[in-house]
Scaffold this motif. Structure first.
Motif, PDB file in Angstrom:
ATOM      1  N   LYS A   1       0.790  -1.224   0.000  1.00  0.00           N
ATOM      2  CA  LYS A   1       0.000   0.000   0.000  1.00  0.00           C
ATOM      3  C   LYS A   1       0.829   1.284   0.000  1.00  0.00           C
ATOM      4  O   LYS A   1       0.299   2.367  -0.251  1.00  0.00           O
ATOM      5  CB  LYS A   1      -0.961  -0.008   1.189  1.00  0.00           C
ATOM      6  CG  LYS A   1      -1.965  -1.164   1.158  1.00  0.00           C
ATOM      7  CD  LYS A   1      -2.871  -1.132   2.358  1.00  0.00           C
ATOM      8  CE  LYS A   1      -3.770  -2.345   2.386  1.00  0.00           C
ATOM      9  NZ  LYS A   1      -3.040  -3.627   2.552  1.00  0.00           N
ATOM     10  N   ASP A   2       2.127   1.135   0.256  1.00  0.00           N
ATOM     11  CA  ASP A   2       2.962   2.337   0.220  1.00  0.00           C
ATOM     12  C   ASP A   2       3.188   2.818  -1.206  1.00  0.00           C
ATOM     13  O   ASP A   2       3.499   3.993  -1.442  1.00  0.00           O
ATOM     14  CB  ASP A   2       4.303   2.084   0.906  1.00  0.00           C
ATOM     15  CG  ASP A   2       5.071   0.927   0.282  1.00  0.00           C
ATOM     16  OD1 ASP A   2       6.307   0.929   0.359  1.00  0.00           O
ATOM     17  OD2 ASP A   2       4.420   0.025  -0.288  1.00  0.00           O
ATOM     18  N   ARG A   3       2.989   1.924  -2.185  1.00  0.00           N
ATOM     19  CA  ARG A   3       3.240   2.333  -3.569  1.00  0.00           C
ATOM     20  C   ARG A   3       2.132   1.913  -4.534  1.00  0.00           C
ATOM     21  O   ARG A   3       2.031   2.440  -5.629  1.00  0.00           O
ATOM     22  CB  ARG A   3       4.566   1.729  -4.049  1.00  0.00           C
ATOM     23  CG  ARG A   3       5.764   2.218  -3.254  1.00  0.00           C
ATOM     24  CD  ARG A   3       7.069   1.680  -3.810  1.00  0.00           C
ATOM     25  NE  ARG A   3       7.102   0.217  -3.792  1.00  0.00           N
ATOM     26  CZ  ARG A   3       6.992  -0.533  -4.867  1.00  0.00           C
ATOM     27  NH1 ARG A   3       6.810   0.031  -6.049  1.00  0.00           N
ATOM     28  NH2 ARG A   3       7.055  -1.851  -4.765  1.00  0.00           N
ATOM     29  N   PHE A   4       1.337   0.928  -4.158  1.00  0.00           N
ATOM     30  CA  PHE A   4       0.267   0.437  -5.023  1.00  0.00           C
ATOM     31  C   PHE A   4      -1.084   0.959  -4.525  1.00  0.00           C
ATOM     32  O   PHE A   4      -1.329   1.007  -3.317  1.00  0.00           O
ATOM     33  CB  PHE A   4       0.222  -1.092  -5.018  1.00  0.00           C
ATOM     34  CG  PHE A   4       1.318  -1.772  -5.776  1.00  0.00           C
ATOM     35  CD1 PHE A   4       2.636  -1.668  -5.377  1.00  0.00           C
ATOM     36  CD2 PHE A   4       1.018  -2.553  -6.893  1.00  0.00           C
ATOM     37  CE1 PHE A   4       3.651  -2.314  -6.074  1.00  0.00           C
ATOM     38  CE2 PHE A   4       2.023  -3.208  -7.592  1.00  0.00           C
ATOM     39  CZ  PHE A   4       3.339  -3.091  -7.182  1.00  0.00           C
ATOM     40  N   SER A   5      -1.933   1.300  -5.484  1.00  0.00           N
ATOM     41  CA  SER A   5      -3.310   1.661  -5.144  1.00  0.00           C
ATOM     42  C   SER A   5      -4.221   1.145  -6.250  1.00  0.00           C
ATOM     43  O   SER A   5      -3.797   0.957  -7.389  1.00  0.00           O
ATOM     44  CB  SER A   5      -3.467   3.171  -4.988  1.00  0.00           C
ATOM     45  OG  SER A   5      -3.211   3.819  -6.215  1.00  0.00           O
ATOM     46  N   ALA A   6      -5.472   0.887  -5.884  1.00  0.00           N
ATOM     47  CA  ALA A   6      -6.438   0.410  -6.867  1.00  0.00           C
ATOM     48  C   ALA A   6      -7.806   0.941  -6.518  1.00  0.00           C
ATOM     49  O   ALA A   6      -8.117   1.171  -5.347  1.00  0.00           O
ATOM     50  CB  ALA A   6      -6.461  -1.118  -6.908  1.00  0.00           C
ATOM     51  N   GLU A   7      -8.592   1.138  -7.559  1.00  0.00           N
ATOM     52  CA  GLU A   7      -9.963   1.573  -7.332  1.00  0.00           C
ATOM     53  C   GLU A   7     -10.879   0.949  -8.368  1.00  0.00           C
ATOM     54  O   GLU A   7     -10.438   0.561  -9.447  1.00  0.00           O
ATOM     55  CB  GLU A   7     -10.074   3.095  -7.374  1.00  0.00           C
ATOM     56  CG  GLU A   7      -9.671   3.734  -8.686  1.00  0.00           C
ATOM     57  CD  GLU A   7      -9.776   5.241  -8.641  1.00  0.00           C
ATOM     58  OE1 GLU A   7     -10.036   5.813  -7.563  1.00  0.00           O
ATOM     59  OE2 GLU A   7      -9.623   5.862  -9.707  1.00  0.00           O
ATOM     60  N   ARG A   8     -12.131   0.861  -8.005  1.00  0.00           N
ATOM     61  CA  ARG A   8     -13.134   0.319  -8.919  1.00  0.00           C
ATOM     62  C   ARG A   8     -14.372   1.197  -8.789  1.00  0.00           C
ATOM     63  O   ARG A   8     -15.272   0.919  -8.013  1.00  0.00           O
ATOM     64  CB  ARG A   8     -13.474  -1.128  -8.586  1.00  0.00           C
ATOM     65  CG  ARG A   8     -14.318  -1.780  -9.663  1.00  0.00           C
ATOM     66  CD  ARG A   8     -14.693  -3.192  -9.321  1.00  0.00           C
ATOM     67  NE  ARG A   8     -15.425  -3.803 -10.429  1.00  0.00           N
ATOM     68  CZ  ARG A   8     -16.166  -4.900 -10.315  1.00  0.00           C
ATOM     69  NH1 ARG A   8     -16.270  -5.513  -9.153  1.00  0.00           N
ATOM     70  NH2 ARG A   8     -16.791  -5.380 -11.369  1.00  0.00           N
ATOM     71  N   LEU A   9     -14.353   2.243  -9.570  1.00  0.00           N
ATOM     72  CA  LEU A   9     -15.452   3.197  -9.513  1.00  0.00           C
ATOM     73  C   LEU A   9     -16.698   2.595 -10.146  1.00  0.00           C
ATOM     74  O   LEU A   9     -16.620   1.903 -11.161  1.00  0.00           O
ATOM     75  CB  LEU A   9     -15.048   4.492 -10.236  1.00  0.00           C
ATOM     76  CG  LEU A   9     -13.824   5.212  -9.635  1.00  0.00           C
ATOM     77  CD1 LEU A   9     -13.466   6.417 -10.471  1.00  0.00           C
ATOM     78  CD2 LEU A   9     -14.104   5.600  -8.186  1.00  0.00           C
ATOM     79  N   LYS A  10     -17.835   2.834  -9.522  1.00  0.00           N
ATOM     80  CA  LYS A  10     -19.143   2.399 -10.035  1.00  0.00           C
ATOM     81  C   LYS A  10     -19.230   0.886 -10.194  1.00  0.00           C
ATOM     82  O   LYS A  10     -20.109   0.374 -10.892  1.00  0.00           O
ATOM     83  CB  LYS A  10     -19.471   3.092 -11.360  1.00  0.00           C
ATOM     84  CG  LYS A  10     -19.513   4.615 -11.256  1.00  0.00           C
ATOM     85  CD  LYS A  10     -19.835   5.249 -12.591  1.00  0.00           C
ATOM     86  CE  LYS A  10     -19.847   6.774 -12.469  1.00  0.00           C
ATOM     87  NZ  LYS A  10     -20.126   7.443 -13.761  1.00  0.00           N
ATOM     88  N   GLY A  11     -18.297   0.158  -9.599  1.00  0.00           N
ATOM     89  CA  GLY A  11     -18.386  -1.289  -9.614  1.00  0.00           C
ATOM     90  C   GLY A  11     -18.189  -1.935 -10.963  1.00  0.00           C
ATOM     91  O   GLY A  11     -18.601  -3.078 -11.165  1.00  0.00           O
ATOM     92  N   VAL A  12     -17.544  -1.220 -11.894  1.00  0.00           N
ATOM     93  CA  VAL A  12     -17.317  -1.811 -13.220  1.00  0.00           C
ATOM     94  C   VAL A  12     -15.815  -1.839 -13.504  1.00  0.00           C
ATOM     95  O   VAL A  12     -15.114  -2.740 -13.042  1.00  0.00           O
ATOM     96  CB  VAL A  12     -18.087  -1.043 -14.311  1.00  0.00           C
ATOM     97  CG1 VAL A  12     -17.886  -1.699 -15.674  1.00  0.00           C
ATOM     98  CG2 VAL A  12     -19.572  -0.993 -13.967  1.00  0.00           C
ATOM     99  N   ASP A  13     -15.304  -0.823 -14.228  1.00  0.00           N
ATOM    100  CA  ASP A  13     -13.883  -0.759 -14.567  1.00  0.00           C
ATOM    101  C   ASP A  13     -13.034  -0.575 -13.318  1.00  0.00           C
ATOM    102  O   ASP A  13     -13.498  -0.068 -12.287  1.00  0.00           O
ATOM    103  CB  ASP A  13     -13.609   0.415 -15.509  1.00  0.00           C
ATOM    104  CG  ASP A  13     -14.246   0.230 -16.860  1.00  0.00           C
ATOM    105  OD1 ASP A  13     -14.028   1.073 -17.741  1.00  0.00           O
ATOM    106  OD2 ASP A  13     -14.985  -0.766 -17.036  1.00  0.00           O
ATOM    107  N   SER A  14     -11.774  -0.957 -13.450  1.00  0.00           N
ATOM    108  CA  SER A  14     -10.842  -0.785 -12.339  1.00  0.00           C
ATOM    109  C   SER A  14      -9.500  -0.300 -12.866  1.00  0.00           C
ATOM    110  O   SER A  14      -9.118  -0.593 -13.997  1.00  0.00           O
ATOM    111  CB  SER A  14     -10.655  -2.114 -11.604  1.00  0.00           C
ATOM    112  OG  SER A  14      -9.715  -1.989 -10.553  1.00  0.00           O
ATOM    113  N   THR A  15      -8.790   0.450 -12.029  1.00  0.00           N
ATOM    114  CA  THR A  15      -7.424   0.847 -12.343  1.00  0.00           C
ATOM    115  C   THR A  15      -6.504   0.457 -11.198  1.00  0.00           C
ATOM    116  O   THR A  15      -6.891   0.517 -10.024  1.00  0.00           O
ATOM    117  CB  THR A  15      -7.301   2.361 -12.583  1.00  0.00           C
ATOM    118  OG1 THR A  15      -7.808   3.044 -11.434  1.00  0.00           O
ATOM    119  CG2 THR A  15      -8.079   2.788 -13.810  1.00  0.00           C
TER     120      THR A  15
END
Lengths: 109, 114
Positions: free
Chosen positions: B62-76
């Motif tokens: 978590k010090d360098r990686f992050s992820a998100e999934r907005l609206k429950g579809v695509d993710s980055t």
């Protein structure tokens, strides 16, 4: 913690010979076991899962809880079986997969 | 049905730079996974989403990686700053709620950090 061990990095067999890809696991409960396969230039895909007791493309795998093994077997290897095979474990149906390091199966004429 | 899509397919960056990967799961698949596969190893789960909520990120640095999934579809998935040891294939997978066992994998993004 769960662990999956695939002792062979490479298994080379002749066409028509029997195949056995070894997989041993470490987990204190009753896990779900799977075999995934990746053919050249294709995506990783599910081959079979122990709970369904099915045969896919001639491959079978039996869960041996006493030996904590889930070896993949096929009586007669075909050229198209050449691929990378990964054994995987899940503690439950909605849980993450823990993969082994994989075994490359090479079937030669 | 269309499979899991990922982009870019290849990325080369220098250490300390930032990079982002994108994943579009199979339509209707509520669960999305990001895996890291280092050469010679099996895939290792980084993070699991159920819709847009995180289920498991215990192995995400978590010090360098992050992820998100907005609206429950695509993710980055983002890495900032990258290290040499981040060189790997990053795989995205998705799963439908009614088929608990099978995860469908994308083609992966091969990251090289120089």
């Amino acid at each position: 913690a769960q662990r999956v061990t695939q002792p062979e990095k490479l298994l080379s067999v002749f066409k028509g010979a029997p195949v056995e890809l070894k997989c041993n696991y470490s987990y204190s409960g009753s896990p779900e076991l799977f075999w995934y396969v990746q053919y050249s230039r294709q995506r990783l895909q599910l081959l079979l899962r122990h709970i369904s007791r099915e045969s896919i493309k001639g491959f079978t795998a039996d869960l041996n809880k006493g030996e904590t093994s889930f070896h993949l077997k096929k009586p007669f290897a075909q050229e198209e079986d050449s691929a990378m095979y990964y054994c995987a474990l899940s503690p439950g149906t909605a849980s993450k997969l823990t993969f082994g390091t994989g075994t490359r199966l090479q079937v030669t004429l | 049905e269309a499979g899991v899509a990922q982009s870019p397919r290849y990325k080369i960056i220098e250490k300390r730079q930032s990079v982002a990967f994108w994943c579009n799961p199979i339509s209707g698949h509520a669960t999305l996974y990001w895996y890291q596969q280092i050469l010679g190893q099996g895939p290792k789960l980084l993070i699991q989403f159920q819709n847009n909520g995180v289920v498991d990120d215990s192995q995400l640095p978590k010090d360098r990686f992050s992820a998100e999934r907005l609206k429950g579809v695509d993710s980055t998935l983002k890495i900032q700053p990258a290290k040499l040891e981040d060189s790997a294939v990053y795989l995205c997978a998705s799963r439908q709620g009614t088929t608990p066992y099978e995860q469908y994998f994308g083609p992966g993004t091969r990251l090289t950090v120089t």
